[in-house]
Design a protein around this motif. Structure first.
Motif, PDB file in Angstrom:
ATOM      1  N   ALA A  36       0.836  -1.199   0.000  1.00  0.00           N
ATOM      2  CA  ALA A  36       0.000   0.000   0.000  1.00  0.00           C
ATOM      3  C   ALA A  36       0.871   1.248   0.000  1.00  0.00           C
ATOM      4  O   ALA A  36       1.890   1.314   0.701  1.00  0.00           O
ATOM      5  CB  ALA A  36      -0.903   0.001   1.226  1.00  0.00           C
ATOM      6  N   TYR A  37       0.476   2.234  -0.787  1.00  0.00           N
ATOM      7  CA  TYR A  37       1.189   3.508  -0.858  1.00  0.00           C
ATOM      8  C   TYR A  37       0.217   4.637  -0.536  1.00  0.00           C
ATOM      9  O   TYR A  37      -0.803   4.797  -1.202  1.00  0.00           O
ATOM     10  CB  TYR A  37       1.748   3.736  -2.260  1.00  0.00           C
ATOM     11  N   LEU A  38       0.532   5.420   0.472  1.00  0.00           N
ATOM     12  CA  LEU A  38      -0.253   6.607   0.796  1.00  0.00           C
ATOM     13  C   LEU A  38       0.023   7.663  -0.277  1.00  0.00           C
ATOM     14  O   LEU A  38       1.176   7.999  -0.546  1.00  0.00           O
ATOM     15  CB  LEU A  38       0.143   7.118   2.182  1.00  0.00           C
ATOM     16  N   ASP A  39      -1.040   8.177  -0.873  1.00  0.00           N
ATOM     17  CA  ASP A  39      -0.911   9.018  -2.066  1.00  0.00           C
ATOM     18  C   ASP A  39      -0.945  10.496  -1.691  1.00  0.00           C
ATOM     19  O   ASP A  39      -2.005  11.039  -1.381  1.00  0.00           O
ATOM     20  CB  ASP A  39      -2.041   8.673  -3.039  1.00  0.00           C
ATOM     21  N   PHE A  40       0.214  11.156  -1.750  1.00  0.00           N
ATOM     22  CA  PHE A  40       0.311  12.595  -1.493  1.00  0.00           C
ATOM     23  C   PHE A  40       0.332  13.393  -2.796  1.00  0.00           C
ATOM     24  O   PHE A  40       0.688  14.573  -2.788  1.00  0.00           O
ATOM     25  CB  PHE A  40       1.589  12.887  -0.690  1.00  0.00           C
ATOM     26  N   VAL A  41      -0.067  12.766  -3.913  1.00  0.00           N
ATOM     27  CA  VAL A  41       0.031  13.430  -5.213  1.00  0.00           C
ATOM     28  C   VAL A  41      -1.325  13.485  -5.944  1.00  0.00           C
ATOM     29  O   VAL A  41      -1.607  14.418  -6.681  1.00  0.00           O
ATOM     30  CB  VAL A  41       1.094  12.731  -6.097  1.00  0.00           C
ATOM     31  N   ALA A  42      -2.182  12.485  -5.721  1.00  0.00           N
ATOM     32  CA  ALA A  42      -3.531  12.450  -6.315  1.00  0.00           C
ATOM     33  C   ALA A  42      -3.509  12.567  -7.829  1.00  0.00           C
ATOM     34  O   ALA A  42      -4.232  13.362  -8.424  1.00  0.00           O
ATOM     35  CB  ALA A  42      -4.428  13.529  -5.707  1.00  0.00           C
ATOM     36  N   GLY A  43      -2.642  11.758  -8.450  1.00  0.00           N
ATOM     37  CA  GLY A  43      -2.582  11.779  -9.913  1.00  0.00           C
ATOM     38  C   GLY A  43      -2.203  13.132 -10.468  1.00  0.00           C
ATOM     39  O   GLY A  43      -2.693  13.537 -11.526  1.00  0.00           O
ATOM     40  N   VAL A  44      -1.309  13.854  -9.760  1.00  0.00           N
ATOM     41  CA  VAL A  44      -0.957  15.239 -10.073  1.00  0.00           C
ATOM     42  C   VAL A  44      -2.218  16.110 -10.063  1.00  0.00           C
ATOM     43  O   VAL A  44      -2.619  16.694 -11.065  1.00  0.00           O
ATOM     44  CB  VAL A  44      -0.162  15.358 -11.395  1.00  0.00           C
TER      45      VAL A  44
END
Length: 394
Positions: A36-44
């Protein structure tokens, strides 16, 4: 799969991250190894409601059962597109009332530039140094970064560049100028916010010489800065508003909006002044409508400012020289590009997704979903600080 990815799918860089995706939900992306990767980018910035938001997914599924593409843009009345453009108008100033839906942000930029020329009968375009508005030929022509353009010249003629936030350059906007195009917050340059009422002064100068102001909200728009659009923070209303990315809720979309008086000029002299086959696609418009409804009805915009303050409070470290941006459009400025690269790559190893900016090599992008929880923000910040503690600056 990685070998096929590299062999058959055209790449944008020599060294893609090449994470193989299994699925995504909420603030997390999962690879095929079940990590699992916590997403701090949101698909740019393209997934403001996170991944697989139930309201967005349901809207897509409901529309799929009715119809998909039926006719080129603008000929048939299709409810999702009508409802989407109506809701945009409801939440915009009265002068921004009619929207043209496109397939991407860069296509919306092309339409906006064409409209400015059609309205004014002028050809000169003014843009900002280190601006990024997309990668098609017209959008690239107003990109303020020669290194990315030189291999593709000749581009559009009669484009001039000024410095963002430099009021002394505004006298370059003259009666020969069709439009000035600016990002409300400069993205690729390092999340540079307008200062000292800069955008208001740009608008005043445009009004003096009857030039149009185009604001590119492809990154700042759709709630990311605490208001639906970034310009609402800066005492300014553009003549043409461009959006994309987050509007689609994870689906590909772009849009440009202006007054009916301006937009109707694309209908005639010549007819078909701007056309697209798939713009306003009913499935994508349904996704965008559900996204816009959720953002405008919820507290997500207000919460974005609280989450910004939490990030600024937590991300204190000797290697973080500055945090730029507004709301959940933030960039950490590191001492060097090398430290930026190390932080981004080690974060992925530790299960946190960070990313670069286009033109500022010392910047680390933090643009998480607006739906990210404060607990998830805290967890991500702990990973960042832990990694920075292991880095020895030169």
């Amino acid at each position: 799969m990685e070998a096929d990815f590299l062999k058959y799918q055209a790449q944008t860089t020599p060294h893609p991250l090449a994470m193989e995706i299994s699925h995504a939900k909420g603030s997390y992306i999962y690879d095929t190894n079940k990590k699992a990767y916590l997403d701090f980018v949101a698909g740019v910035s393209a997934c403001p409601l996170g991944h697989n938001h139930p309201k967005v997914v349901n809207a897509i599924k409901e529309q799929l059962d009715k119809y998909m593409h039926v006719m080129v843009y603008g000929e048939y009345i299709q409810k999702p597109a009508v409802e989407l453009t109506k809701l945009l108008a409801k939440h915009l100033p009265k002068s921004l009332e009619k929207t043209y839906l496109t397939n991407s942000g860069t296509e919306a930029i092309e339409g906006a530039l064409k409209l400015a020329k059609r309205v004014t009968g002028r050809s000169e375009i003014i843009a900002a140094n280190k601006a990024y508005h997309g990668n098609t030929m017209g959008a690239m022509s107003v990109m303020g970064y020669e290194e990315r353009k030189q291999a593709f010249r000749p581009l559009l003629p009669n484009v001039k560049f000024i410095e963002f936030n430099n009021e002394a350059h505004l006298n370059q906007i003259t009666s020969k100028t069709a439009c000035i195009i600016l990002e409300t917050i400069q993205g690729g340059a390092g999340f540079i916010v307008p200062s000292n009422n800069y955008l208001q002064k740009v608008q005043k100068r445009c009004n003096e010489v009857d030039a149009l102001l185009i604001l590119d909200e492809i990154q700042p728009g759709i709630g990311r800065t605490g208001t639906l659009f970034g310009f609402e923070n800066y005492n300014c209303i553009p003549d043409i508003l461009v959006t994309g990315k987050g509007l689609g809720g994870g689906m590909p979309i772009g849009a440009f909006t202006a007054s009916s008086k301006l937009m109707d000029l694309l209908q005639d002299n010549p007819k078909l002044g701007h056309i697209t086959t798939f713009g306003g696609h009913p499935v994508i418009a349904a996704s965008a409508l559900a996204t816009l409804q959720e953002i405008t009805k919820s507290n997500l915009m207000k919460d974005a400012l609280e989450k910004e303050q939490l990030l600024r409070k937590l991300l204190k470290h000797s290697l973080i020289k500055e945090i730029r941006g507004k709301g959940l459009m933030l960039a950490l400025i590191m001492p060097s590009a090398e430290i930026t690269n190390t932080l981004i790559l080690k974060s992925q190893e530790e299960g946190l997704i960070l990313f670069w900016l286009l033109f500022e090599p010392k910047a680390v992008r933090i643009t998480p979903p607006l739906t990210i929880s404060k607990e998830e923000i805290t967890k991500g910040c702990e990973i960042i600080l832990r990694i920075l503690d292991t880095i020895q600056p030169h």
